[in-house]
Design an enzyme around this catalytic site. Structure first.
Site, PDB file in Angstrom:
ATOM      1  N   CYS A 111      32.731  42.592  39.583  1.00 22.64           N
ATOM      2  CA  CYS A 111      33.489  43.769  39.110  1.00 22.64           C
ATOM      3  C   CYS A 111      33.064  44.249  37.733  1.00 22.64           C
ATOM      4  CB  CYS A 111      34.982  43.467  39.094  1.00 22.64           C
ATOM      5  SG  CYS A 111      35.638  43.074  40.712  1.00 22.64           S
ATOM      6  N   HIS A 250      39.425  47.623  33.838  1.00 21.09           N
ATOM      7  CA  HIS A 250      39.224  47.297  35.245  1.00 21.09           C
ATOM      8  C   HIS A 250      40.600  47.311  35.919  1.00 21.09           C
ATOM      9  CE1 HIS A 250      37.539  45.818  38.846  1.00 21.09           C
ATOM     10  NE2 HIS A 250      38.164  44.657  38.807  1.00 21.09           N
ATOM     11  N   ASN A 280      41.090  48.238  43.869  1.00 23.95           N
ATOM     12  CA  ASN A 280      40.022  47.620  43.091  1.00 23.95           C
ATOM     13  C   ASN A 280      38.676  47.987  43.720  1.00 23.95           C
ATOM     14  OD1 ASN A 280      38.187  45.952  41.844  1.00 23.95           O
ATOM     15  ND2 ASN A 280      39.339  44.054  42.165  1.00 23.95           N
TER      16      ASN A 280
HETATM   17  N1  COA Z   1      51.487  41.312  52.289  1.00 20.89           N
HETATM   18  C1  COA Z   1      52.643  40.639  52.382  1.00 20.89           C
HETATM   19  N2  COA Z   1      52.810  39.402  51.900  1.00 20.89           N
HETATM   20  C2  COA Z   1      51.762  38.823  51.319  1.00 20.89           C
HETATM   21  C3  COA Z   1      50.516  39.457  51.186  1.00 20.89           C
HETATM   22  C4  COA Z   1      50.405  40.764  51.705  1.00 20.89           C
HETATM   23  N3  COA Z   1      49.272  41.464  51.623  1.00 20.89           N
HETATM   24  N4  COA Z   1      49.670  38.622  50.557  1.00 20.89           N
HETATM   25  C5  COA Z   1      50.338  37.514  50.284  1.00 20.89           C
HETATM   26  N5  COA Z   1      51.622  37.609  50.752  1.00 20.89           N
HETATM   27  C6  COA Z   1      52.693  36.636  50.658  1.00 20.89           C
HETATM   28  C7  COA Z   1      52.189  35.236  50.436  1.00 20.89           C
HETATM   29  O1  COA Z   1      51.858  34.619  51.652  1.00 20.89           O
HETATM   30  C8  COA Z   1      53.382  34.592  49.778  1.00 20.89           C
HETATM   31  O2  COA Z   1      54.326  34.256  50.760  1.00 20.89           O
HETATM   32  P1  COA Z   1      55.225  32.924  50.633  1.00 20.89           P
HETATM   33  O3  COA Z   1      56.019  33.121  49.390  1.00 20.89           O
HETATM   34  O4  COA Z   1      56.017  32.952  51.887  1.00 20.89           O
HETATM   35  O5  COA Z   1      54.248  31.798  50.545  1.00 20.89           O
HETATM   36  C9  COA Z   1      53.993  35.706  48.943  1.00 20.89           C
HETATM   37  O6  COA Z   1      53.497  36.931  49.516  1.00 20.89           O
HETATM   38  C10 COA Z   1      53.613  35.648  47.478  1.00 20.89           C
HETATM   39  O7  COA Z   1      52.209  35.461  47.389  1.00 20.89           O
HETATM   40  P2  COA Z   1      51.498  35.272  45.997  1.00 20.89           P
HETATM   41  O8  COA Z   1      50.056  34.972  46.233  1.00 20.89           O
HETATM   42  O9  COA Z   1      52.303  34.316  45.174  1.00 20.89           O
HETATM   43  O10 COA Z   1      51.661  36.729  45.366  1.00 20.89           O
HETATM   44  P3  COA Z   1      51.271  37.211  43.935  1.00 20.89           P
HETATM   45  O11 COA Z   1      52.428  37.812  43.271  1.00 20.89           O
HETATM   46  O12 COA Z   1      50.470  36.170  43.172  1.00 20.89           O
HETATM   47  O13 COA Z   1      50.268  38.410  44.244  1.00 20.89           O
HETATM   48  C11 COA Z   1      47.946  38.989  44.303  1.00 20.89           C
HETATM   49  C12 COA Z   1      49.053  38.162  44.924  1.00 20.89           C
HETATM   50  C13 COA Z   1      46.628  38.682  45.011  1.00 20.89           C
HETATM   51  C14 COA Z   1      48.295  40.458  44.469  1.00 20.89           C
HETATM   52  C15 COA Z   1      47.844  38.643  42.788  1.00 20.89           C
HETATM   53  O14 COA Z   1      47.805  37.249  42.611  1.00 20.89           O
HETATM   54  C16 COA Z   1      46.623  39.250  42.165  1.00 20.89           C
HETATM   55  O15 COA Z   1      46.485  40.447  42.074  1.00 20.89           O
HETATM   56  N6  COA Z   1      45.721  38.416  41.638  1.00 20.89           N
HETATM   57  C17 COA Z   1      44.526  38.876  41.027  1.00 20.89           C
HETATM   58  C18 COA Z   1      43.475  39.014  42.054  1.00 20.89           C
HETATM   59  C19 COA Z   1      42.440  40.006  41.687  1.00 20.89           C
HETATM   60  O16 COA Z   1      42.680  40.928  41.040  1.00 20.89           O
HETATM   61  N7  COA Z   1      41.230  39.780  42.132  1.00 20.89           N
HETATM   62  C20 COA Z   1      40.155  40.684  41.931  1.00 20.89           C
HETATM   63  C21 COA Z   1      39.169  40.088  41.062  1.00 20.89           C
HETATM   64  S1  COA Z   1      38.000  41.291  40.544  1.00 20.89           S
END
Ligand code: COA
Length: 384
Positions: A111, A250, A280
């Site tokens: 990225c 970003h 993203n």
């Molecule tokens: N839709 C619905 N539910 C979802 C889901 C989706 N697309 N993706 C995950 N879930 C669920 C999970 O299974 C979890 O369920 P559970 O509580 O029953 O186990 C719950 O939602 C919470 O998941 P979690 O991973 O804790 O959510 P979060 O608040 O950490 O958000 C991201 C997840 C990926 C959005 C967040 O961590 C993020 O943006 N991270 C940075 C990643 C990034 O930017 N990467 C790019 C790098 S360039």
């Protein structure tokens, strides 16, 4: 020292829009979850290759700077979705543009590829190796996205933008400071398995990708790296957060951006956002947002811009740049993409079906993070 200034800019967005509702037709997800956790409402899916998006964006950027392609000294293709490893994609773009005198190189830091490319080209301008460069940030991520993994499929989109760099007219103009870093001890938490030479001899077809993706850990490290880099460039350039006119970060997740802005001491009304409509776009995110900020008139003459970013690796960086008096294009290019005949959802379903038809040649790859390994890759996980 000669500073590098942005004298031209242009973007090229694929027209097909994939909404959160579209994703919910094949994934166990919904608009409310995606919008609340990420800020994303929709993203674009490309119907053409990255080099075609780049060609249109590049022509627009060159027209904006009123610079002929034949006057370019360097073409930089910032992307982790290059079309070929050999030859590189930058050389194809150089050829298509007719930038005969230019060197051509691909830069892949995921990225952050556009901004790492900007640093490379600006450094060459500073030392006098080159006088001008085209730096492209482009990603066609949809063909190798893990579409059946809701943890990643909802986050990404395709896009492209380009800038022209030339020697700045004044000392206090152009790229004032840049900071590059990498948390390589975390390289295993964002890995596209099935994409690269490690996999080539193991019967895994291109596109049969599975993503290792530890969202929460990436989130924490992204906030840390971007904040550290932003503070570093401000200190080294002798500027305060209050001097920054606009932050163009970003955009992987709205909550990450809010944390970084808070840590930098810059209110959100001075942050330019595109995450809601594009998600993203990896290397394309910062340049597309930069071009849209300019198009929206959100960049005043002599604006001080802060651009922090992070990506797989985990690479991170920040760039502090002052615009010149001119924040409007000198000219426009008469160039468009071919029309797109399919909807974004149709294209995504075709990609999913193709993967299904081939069968999972990457059958040994077990998602998500971190399965037992047969071949150990540096930094952690491996592939069967
Ligand atoms: N839709 C619905 N539910 C979802 C889901 C989706 N697309 N993706 C995950 N879930 C669920 C999970 O299974 C979890 O369920 P559970 O509580 O029953 O186990 C719950 O939602 C919470 O998941 P979690 O991973 O804790 O959510 P979060 O608040 O950490 O958000 C991201 C997840 C990926 C959005 C967040 O961590 C993020 O943006 N991270 C940075 C990643 C990034 O930017 N990467 C790019 C790098 S360039």
């Amino acid at each position: 020292m000669t500073r590098a200034a942005i004298t031209g800019w242009g973007k090229c967005m694929p027209p097909a829009v994939l909404s959160n509702h579209d994703l919910a037709t094949f994934l166990d997800t919904d608009d409310a979850w995606i919008a609340q956790r990420t800020g994303i409402r929709e993203r674009r899916i490309t119907h053409v290759l990255g080099s075609e998006l780049s060609y249109v964006a590049a022509r627009r950027a060159l027209a904006c700077a009123a610079l002929a392609a034949s006057d370019l000294d360097l073409v930089v293709y910032g992307s982790c979705s290059a079309e070929e490893a050999v030859p590189n994609t930058a050389s194809g773009l150089q050829y298509k543009l007719g930038a005969w005198r230019a060197g051509a190189m691909d830069v892949n830091t995921a990225c952050t590829s556009f901004l790492y490319g900007l640093s490379s080209a600006a450094g060459m301008i500073a030392t006098g190796t080159i006088r001008s460069a085209l730096v492209v940030g482009v990603e066609t991520i949809s063909p190798f996205l893990d579409w059946d993994n809701r943890g990643v499929a909802v986050l990404f989109g395709d896009g492209c933008a380009a800038v022209v760099l030339q020697a700045a007219e004044h000392d206090d103009e152009g790229l004032l400071a840049d900071k590059l870093g990498c948390y390589a001890d975390s390289r295993q938490i964002l890995r596209v398995r099935g994409h690269g030479t490690t996999y080539g001899n193991r019967g895994i077809s291109y596109g049969d990708t599975l993503w290792d993706f530890d969202g929460q850990e990436i989130f924490k490290r992204a906030v840390h790296g971007m904040s550290e880099a932003a503070a570093d460039v401000l200190v080294r350039a002798g500027r305060a957060p209050a001097d920054v006119h606009l932050v163009v970060p970003h955009q992987a997740n709205l909550r990450i951006i809010e944390f970084v802005a808070k840590r930098a001491g810059i209110p959100m009304d001075r942050v330019f956002l595109t995450v809601h409509k594009y998600g993203n776009m990896s290397a394309a995110t910062v340049p597309v947002a930069l071009v849209e900020a300019l198009e929206a008139g959100a960049v005043p003459p002599r604006a001080l811009m802060l651009m922090p970013a992070f990506g797989a690796g985990l690479t991170w960086c920040a760039h502090l740049l002052r615009f010149g008096e001119r924040v409007t294009p000198l000219d426009a290019a008469d160039v468009e993409l071919p029309p797109c005949e399919r909807t974004a959802l149709q294209m995504v379903n075709e990609l999913r079906a193709r993967k299904e038809t081939r069968g999972r040649s990457a059958a040994g790859l077990v998602s998500p993070v971190f399965p037992e390994t047969q071949v150990v890759l540096a930094g952690g996980t491996g592939v069967a």
